[in-house]
Scaffold this active site. Structure first.
Site, PDB file in Angstrom:
ATOM      1  N   GLU A  61      51.947 -61.326  -6.188  1.00 21.54           N
ATOM      2  CA  GLU A  61      50.903 -61.120  -7.189  1.00 21.54           C
ATOM      3  C   GLU A  61      51.564 -60.915  -8.545  1.00 21.54           C
ATOM      4  OE1 GLU A  61      47.048 -58.312  -8.260  1.00 21.54           O
ATOM      5  OE2 GLU A  61      47.428 -58.959  -6.201  1.00 21.54           O
ATOM      6  N   ASP A 109      60.101 -60.158 -15.777  1.00 19.15           N
ATOM      7  CA  ASP A 109      59.464 -61.456 -15.996  1.00 19.15           C
ATOM      8  C   ASP A 109      59.180 -62.126 -14.651  1.00 19.15           C
ATOM      9  OD1 ASP A 109      58.878 -64.129 -16.577  1.00 19.15           O
ATOM     10  OD2 ASP A 109      60.254 -64.204 -18.268  1.00 19.15           O
ATOM     11  N   ASP A 131      47.110 -62.882 -19.105  1.00 19.08           N
ATOM     12  CA  ASP A 131      46.836 -62.898 -20.533  1.00 19.08           C
ATOM     13  C   ASP A 131      46.349 -64.287 -20.941  1.00 19.08           C
ATOM     14  OD1 ASP A 131      46.938 -62.810 -23.358  1.00 19.08           O
ATOM     15  OD2 ASP A 131      48.575 -61.347 -23.311  1.00 19.08           O
ATOM     16  N   LYS A 135      44.661 -67.718 -28.923  1.00 17.68           N
ATOM     17  CA  LYS A 135      44.963 -68.512 -30.110  1.00 17.68           C
ATOM     18  C   LYS A 135      45.728 -69.779 -29.720  1.00 17.68           C
ATOM     19  CE  LYS A 135      45.057 -64.537 -33.225  1.00 17.68           C
ATOM     20  NZ  LYS A 135      45.863 -63.740 -34.193  1.00 17.68           N
ATOM     21  N   ASP A 167      38.523 -64.443 -16.887  1.00 17.30           N
ATOM     22  CA  ASP A 167      37.184 -64.232 -17.457  1.00 17.30           C
ATOM     23  C   ASP A 167      37.071 -64.896 -18.833  1.00 17.30           C
ATOM     24  OD1 ASP A 167      38.954 -62.478 -18.633  1.00 17.30           O
ATOM     25  OD2 ASP A 167      37.493 -60.877 -18.923  1.00 17.30           O
ATOM     26  N   THR A 202      38.629 -55.918 -10.202  1.00 13.89           N
ATOM     27  CA  THR A 202      39.591 -55.235 -11.053  1.00 13.89           C
ATOM     28  C   THR A 202      38.904 -54.664 -12.297  1.00 13.89           C
ATOM     29  OG1 THR A 202      40.146 -57.148 -12.411  1.00 13.89           O
ATOM     30  CG2 THR A 202      41.321 -56.920 -10.307  1.00 13.89           C
ATOM     31  N   PHE A 204      39.843 -55.261 -15.313  1.00 15.19           N
ATOM     32  CA  PHE A 204      39.709 -56.379 -16.249  1.00 15.19           C
ATOM     33  C   PHE A 204      38.436 -57.160 -15.954  1.00 15.19           C
ATOM     34  CE2 PHE A 204      44.327 -55.716 -16.671  1.00 15.19           C
ATOM     35  CZ  PHE A 204      44.451 -55.756 -18.048  1.00 15.19           C
ATOM     36  N   GLU A 205      38.162 -57.369 -14.675  1.00 20.42           N
ATOM     37  CA  GLU A 205      36.962 -58.104 -14.299  1.00 20.42           C
ATOM     38  C   GLU A 205      35.708 -57.333 -14.686  1.00 20.42           C
ATOM     39  OE1 GLU A 205      35.020 -60.281 -10.342  1.00 20.42           O
ATOM     40  OE2 GLU A 205      36.918 -59.177 -10.207  1.00 20.42           O
TER      41      GLU A 205
END
Length: 223
Positions: A61, A109, A131, A135, A167, A202, A204-205
């Site tokens: 993950e 990373d 992320d 832009k 999302d 989550t 974020f969700e």
């Protein structure tokens, strides 16, 4: 002429954060046993069976945030090993506090980690709410782009799955385009996938839903 010593393009913001006592204690106690640090340029092979102390299918993950959903997924799936990679140290400490025996945690990373894995060594890769780099000038930093997808696919076993969620509508369409174009992947659904019950909701969700954004899941298999 290409510069072989050029720094890789980052797909994440380096993140630091203060840890409370609970997280600091969990990190101090559990990191030596459950954690690994990913160093840039280290290409030494990572033996997953040795890392987990058993030979079982491995789910990677990428970017697990605070780790609550990864911990819940791993607890409900004890037959597989879960390796989470993150750069946010409080999130790493939180996952360590929640982790069962089938969880290991990497700091660094994600793509550097992936380069150290053997081809065909992963049962699944999860990239939930990476992320979006909205832009246009930052799109090259997105995780889901052709070169990264090719590397992730190579690390999957035949039939293994690459499961992404976002999302951000524009990123969802870009993900679908990139994943569809990879010759070694096949879409498990006709377009976007239904939200699987096995993926916990989550933070974020939840935030995306509150702000009126649709959630897009994509599930592709290595052919």
């Amino acid at each position: 002429m290409s510069d072989t010593n050029a720094r890789p393009i980052r797909t994440f913001h380096p993140r630091r954060g203060r840890m409370g006592t609970r997280h600091a204690d969990a990190f101090a106690e559990l990191w030596p046993r459950l954690g690994i640090t990913i160093e840039d340029g280290d290409r030494s092979p990572l033996d997953l069976a040795e890392l987990f102390g058993r030979d079982a299918p491995v789910v990677l993950e990428i970017g697990f945030g605070m780790g609550d959903s990864l911990a819940a997924t791993a607890a409900a799936d004890p037959g597989r090993n879960y390796l989470g990679v993150e750069v946010h140290t409080p999130g790493i400490a939180n996952l360590l506090a929640l982790a069962g025996e089938n969880v290991r945690v990497a700091h660094g990373d994600a793509m550097e980690l992936v380069r150290r894995l053997a081809p065909g060594s992963l049962d699944a890769v999860h990239a939930f709410f990476p992320d979006p780099w909205p832009k246009a000038r930052h799109h090259k930093r997105r995780l889901i782009q052709p070169a990264n997808v090719a590397l992730l696919r190579e690390r999957l076993r035949p039939g293994g799955t690459l499961h992404c969620a976002t999302d951000w509508a524009h990123y969802a369409e870009a993900m679908l385009e990139v994943l569809t174009a990879d010759p070694g992947l096949a879409n498990a659904y006709d377009g976007f996938a239904p939200r699987p019950d096995t993926r916990p909701v989550t933070k974020f969700e939840q935030r995306g839903v509150r702000e009126g954004r649709d959630i897009a899941d994509l599930v592709f298999r290595r052919v």
